[in-house]
Design a protein around this motif. Structure first.
Motif, PDB file in Angstrom:
ATOM      1  N   VAL A 244       0.829  -1.204   0.000  1.00 42.04           N
ATOM      2  CA  VAL A 244       0.000   0.000   0.000  1.00 42.04           C
ATOM      3  C   VAL A 244       0.862   1.252   0.000  1.00 42.04           C
ATOM      4  O   VAL A 244       0.585   2.223  -0.709  1.00 42.04           O
ATOM      5  CB  VAL A 244      -0.961  -0.014   1.210  1.00 42.04           C
ATOM      6  N   ALA A 245       1.951   1.241   0.791  1.00 40.44           N
ATOM      7  CA  ALA A 245       2.823   2.411   0.838  1.00 40.44           C
ATOM      8  C   ALA A 245       3.456   2.692  -0.519  1.00 40.44           C
ATOM      9  O   ALA A 245       3.704   3.848  -0.876  1.00 40.44           O
ATOM     10  CB  ALA A 245       3.919   2.197   1.886  1.00 40.44           C
ATOM     11  N   ARG A 246       3.683   1.653  -1.290  1.00 42.60           N
ATOM     12  CA  ARG A 246       4.342   1.829  -2.591  1.00 42.60           C
ATOM     13  C   ARG A 246       3.406   2.395  -3.644  1.00 42.60           C
ATOM     14  O   ARG A 246       3.817   3.192  -4.479  1.00 42.60           O
ATOM     15  CB  ARG A 246       4.900   0.484  -3.057  1.00 42.60           C
ATOM     16  N   PHE A 247       2.141   1.989  -3.613  1.00 41.38           N
ATOM     17  CA  PHE A 247       1.254   2.327  -4.717  1.00 41.38           C
ATOM     18  C   PHE A 247       0.121   3.289  -4.375  1.00 41.38           C
ATOM     19  O   PHE A 247      -0.510   3.835  -5.282  1.00 41.38           O
ATOM     20  CB  PHE A 247       0.647   1.053  -5.311  1.00 41.38           C
ATOM     21  N   ALA A 248      -0.192   3.496  -3.110  1.00 47.16           N
ATOM     22  CA  ALA A 248      -1.354   4.325  -2.752  1.00 47.16           C
ATOM     23  C   ALA A 248      -1.213   5.733  -3.297  1.00 47.16           C
ATOM     24  O   ALA A 248      -0.208   6.396  -3.104  1.00 47.16           O
ATOM     25  CB  ALA A 248      -1.519   4.374  -1.228  1.00 47.16           C
ATOM     26  N   GLY A 249      -2.250   6.194  -3.978  1.00 45.71           N
ATOM     27  CA  GLY A 249      -2.316   7.570  -4.441  1.00 45.71           C
ATOM     28  C   GLY A 249      -1.419   7.913  -5.602  1.00 45.71           C
ATOM     29  O   GLY A 249      -1.380   9.062  -6.037  1.00 45.71           O
ATOM     30  N   ARG A 250      -0.702   6.937  -6.162  1.00 46.33           N
ATOM     31  CA  ARG A 250       0.251   7.251  -7.232  1.00 46.33           C
ATOM     32  C   ARG A 250      -0.351   7.060  -8.618  1.00 46.33           C
ATOM     33  O   ARG A 250       0.195   7.545  -9.591  1.00 46.33           O
ATOM     34  CB  ARG A 250       1.491   6.364  -7.090  1.00 46.33           C
ATOM     35  N   ASP A 251      -1.421   6.308  -8.714  1.00 51.36           N
ATOM     36  CA  ASP A 251      -2.033   6.049 -10.009  1.00 51.36           C
ATOM     37  C   ASP A 251      -3.497   6.428  -9.930  1.00 51.36           C
ATOM     38  O   ASP A 251      -4.290   5.719  -9.333  1.00 51.36           O
ATOM     39  CB  ASP A 251      -1.891   4.568 -10.380  1.00 51.36           C
ATOM     40  N   PRO A 252      -3.892   7.565 -10.514  1.00 53.48           N
ATOM     41  CA  PRO A 252      -5.285   8.002 -10.404  1.00 53.48           C
ATOM     42  C   PRO A 252      -6.282   7.003 -10.956  1.00 53.48           C
ATOM     43  O   PRO A 252      -7.438   6.990 -10.568  1.00 53.48           O
ATOM     44  CB  PRO A 252      -5.304   9.314 -11.204  1.00 53.48           C
ATOM     45  N   GLN A 253      -5.837   6.105 -11.845  1.00 51.10           N
ATOM     46  CA  GLN A 253      -6.752   5.118 -12.406  1.00 51.10           C
ATOM     47  C   GLN A 253      -7.078   4.018 -11.409  1.00 51.10           C
ATOM     48  O   GLN A 253      -8.104   3.355 -11.532  1.00 51.10           O
ATOM     49  CB  GLN A 253      -6.146   4.508 -13.678  1.00 51.10           C
ATOM     50  N   THR A 254      -6.198   3.787 -10.439  1.00 46.55           N
ATOM     51  CA  THR A 254      -6.448   2.738  -9.457  1.00 46.55           C
ATOM     52  C   THR A 254      -6.770   3.298  -8.082  1.00 46.55           C
ATOM     53  O   THR A 254      -7.055   2.547  -7.167  1.00 46.55           O
ATOM     54  CB  THR A 254      -5.221   1.813  -9.335  1.00 46.55           C
ATOM     55  N   ALA A 255      -6.729   4.601  -7.911  1.00 41.93           N
ATOM     56  CA  ALA A 255      -7.031   5.203  -6.610  1.00 41.93           C
ATOM     57  C   ALA A 255      -8.542   5.288  -6.436  1.00 41.93           C
ATOM     58  O   ALA A 255      -9.162   6.302  -6.695  1.00 41.93           O
ATOM     59  CB  ALA A 255      -6.394   6.583  -6.497  1.00 41.93           C
ATOM     60  N   ALA A 256      -9.119   4.193  -5.996  1.00 40.98           N
ATOM     61  CA  ALA A 256     -10.577   4.086  -5.968  1.00 40.98           C
ATOM     62  C   ALA A 256     -11.153   4.103  -4.561  1.00 40.98           C
ATOM     63  O   ALA A 256     -12.336   3.872  -4.374  1.00 40.98           O
ATOM     64  CB  ALA A 256     -11.009   2.795  -6.675  1.00 40.98           C
ATOM     65  N   MET A 257     -10.334   4.379  -3.551  1.00 40.48           N
ATOM     66  CA  MET A 257     -10.790   4.201  -2.179  1.00 40.48           C
ATOM     67  C   MET A 257     -10.914   5.509  -1.398  1.00 40.48           C
ATOM     68  O   MET A 257     -10.869   5.516  -0.192  1.00 40.48           O
ATOM     69  CB  MET A 257      -9.821   3.266  -1.437  1.00 40.48           C
ATOM     70  N   HIS A 258     -11.061   6.628  -2.079  1.00 43.33           N
ATOM     71  CA  HIS A 258     -11.152   7.900  -1.368  1.00 43.33           C
ATOM     72  C   HIS A 258     -12.389   7.934  -0.468  1.00 43.33           C
ATOM     73  O   HIS A 258     -13.479   7.561  -0.877  1.00 43.33           O
ATOM     74  CB  HIS A 258     -11.199   9.063  -2.361  1.00 43.33           C
ATOM     75  N   ARG A 259     -12.214   8.394   0.741  1.00 42.93           N
ATOM     76  CA  ARG A 259     -13.308   8.489   1.692  1.00 42.93           C
ATOM     77  C   ARG A 259     -13.143   9.775   2.506  1.00 42.93           C
ATOM     78  O   ARG A 259     -12.044  10.300   2.658  1.00 42.93           O
ATOM     79  CB  ARG A 259     -13.313   7.293   2.660  1.00 42.93           C
ATOM     80  N   ASP A 260     -14.233  10.260   3.050  1.00 42.45           N
ATOM     81  CA  ASP A 260     -14.219  11.439   3.906  1.00 42.45           C
ATOM     82  C   ASP A 260     -14.058  10.974   5.347  1.00 42.45           C
ATOM     83  O   ASP A 260     -14.975  10.373   5.912  1.00 42.45           O
ATOM     84  CB  ASP A 260     -15.521  12.223   3.717  1.00 42.45           C
ATOM     85  N   LEU A 261     -12.904  11.266   5.936  1.00 44.31           N
ATOM     86  CA  LEU A 261     -12.637  10.824   7.308  1.00 44.31           C
ATOM     87  C   LEU A 261     -13.290  11.734   8.341  1.00 44.31           C
ATOM     88  O   LEU A 261     -13.194  11.464   9.541  1.00 44.31           O
ATOM     89  CB  LEU A 261     -11.129  10.768   7.552  1.00 44.31           C
ATOM     90  N   ALA A 262     -13.965  12.789   7.899  1.00 44.49           N
ATOM     91  CA  ALA A 262     -14.583  13.719   8.848  1.00 44.49           C
ATOM     92  C   ALA A 262     -15.690  13.068   9.660  1.00 44.49           C
ATOM     93  O   ALA A 262     -16.070  13.574  10.718  1.00 44.49           O
ATOM     94  CB  ALA A 262     -15.134  14.937   8.097  1.00 44.49           C
ATOM     95  N   THR A 263     -16.204  11.937   9.178  1.00 45.53           N
ATOM     96  CA  THR A 263     -17.273  11.253   9.916  1.00 45.53           C
ATOM     97  C   THR A 263     -16.736  10.504  11.132  1.00 45.53           C
ATOM     98  O   THR A 263     -17.518  10.078  11.991  1.00 45.53           O
ATOM     99  CB  THR A 263     -18.003  10.259   8.998  1.00 45.53           C
TER     100      THR A 263
END
Length: 229
Positions: free
Chosen positions: A135-154
């Motif tokens: 996860v540390a290697r790939f998270a957020g680096r490829d917009p095509q696979t970055a499918a897990m965005h969530r709002d942590l404000a909840t």
């Protein structure tokens, strides 16, 4: 209750070997598939508990098959991704799409059977060291696979703290010790985090923690919990 499994891999020898191992371990293999399209069809026909899904298959790969299976209506099976290389961006994308973990194809027979049963029971395959590195290697680096965005404000401050530590690979027992809470309380916090963020399991929670910047990779490539990006 017997676990019902679909084995999806384009290599017949791999499918045969996994079928023999699982059957010997009391696990029912209800179908085999050589492509992602066949895997989707097998899931629709047999309604398995778990799918062993190779990520690299012809026609339709395991990543897209995972997305389609988990985006369908009704109760979806748990999916374990099969790979020959642990630090694989396709494996990361499958985890982001909702897979419950991954196994290397040279897994021992005992571990294979145990992992299938564990995932069927609702747990995730979260091997801390490998999963964090992946996860540390790939998270957020490829917009095509970055499918897990969530709002942590909840999340409450305590839930945010639990998520940050969880992303470091801590078990419930380790979380309880770190936070000086009972394991029952930790389980409640984890369940609330998953519910609020609409996540299937702890693997997806790790992905979200990195995708949102709650946890950032360290300069050495290993994750550092608690540092804001």
């Amino acid at each position: 209750m017997s676990v019902r499994v679909v084995v999806a891999d384009d290599q017949a020898l791999v499918r045969t070997g996994f079928r023999m191992i699982l059957t010997a371990g009391g696990v029912q293999v209800v179908a085999e598939a050589a492509t992602g399209a066949e895997a989707i069809d097998a899931v629709r026909r047999t309604r398995p508990d778990v799918v062993l899904m190779d990520v690299r298959m012809p026609e339709l790969d395991g990543l897209e098959a995972t997305r389609r299976i988990l985006s369908g209506t009704g109760e979806a099976p748990r999916i374990i991704v099969l790979t020959t290389f642990d630090l694989d961006r396709y494996v990361y994308a499958a985890l982001a799409a909702g897979a419950s973990g991954f196994l290397l194809k040279d897994v021992t027979p005992e571990h294979l059977v145990a992992c299938v049963r564990m995932v069927r029971d609702g747990d995730a395959l979260l091997a801390p060291t490998i999963t964090r590195r992946l996860v540390a290697r790939f998270a957020g680096r490829d917009p095509q696979t970055a499918a897990m965005h969530r709002d942590l404000a909840t999340l409450t401050p305590r839930e945010t703290e639990v998520l940050r530590l969880l992303a470091g690979g801590l078990s419930n027992a380790e979380l309880a010790g770190e936070l000086r809470l009972s394991e029952a309380t930790v389980k409640t916090h984890v369940a609330r985090i998953l519910g609020k963020l609409g996540l299937r399991d702890r693997v997806q929670a790790v992905v979200v923690a990195y995708e949102t910047g709650l946890v950032s990779p360290g300069s050495s490539g290993e994750p550092v919990a608690g540092r804001e990006s």
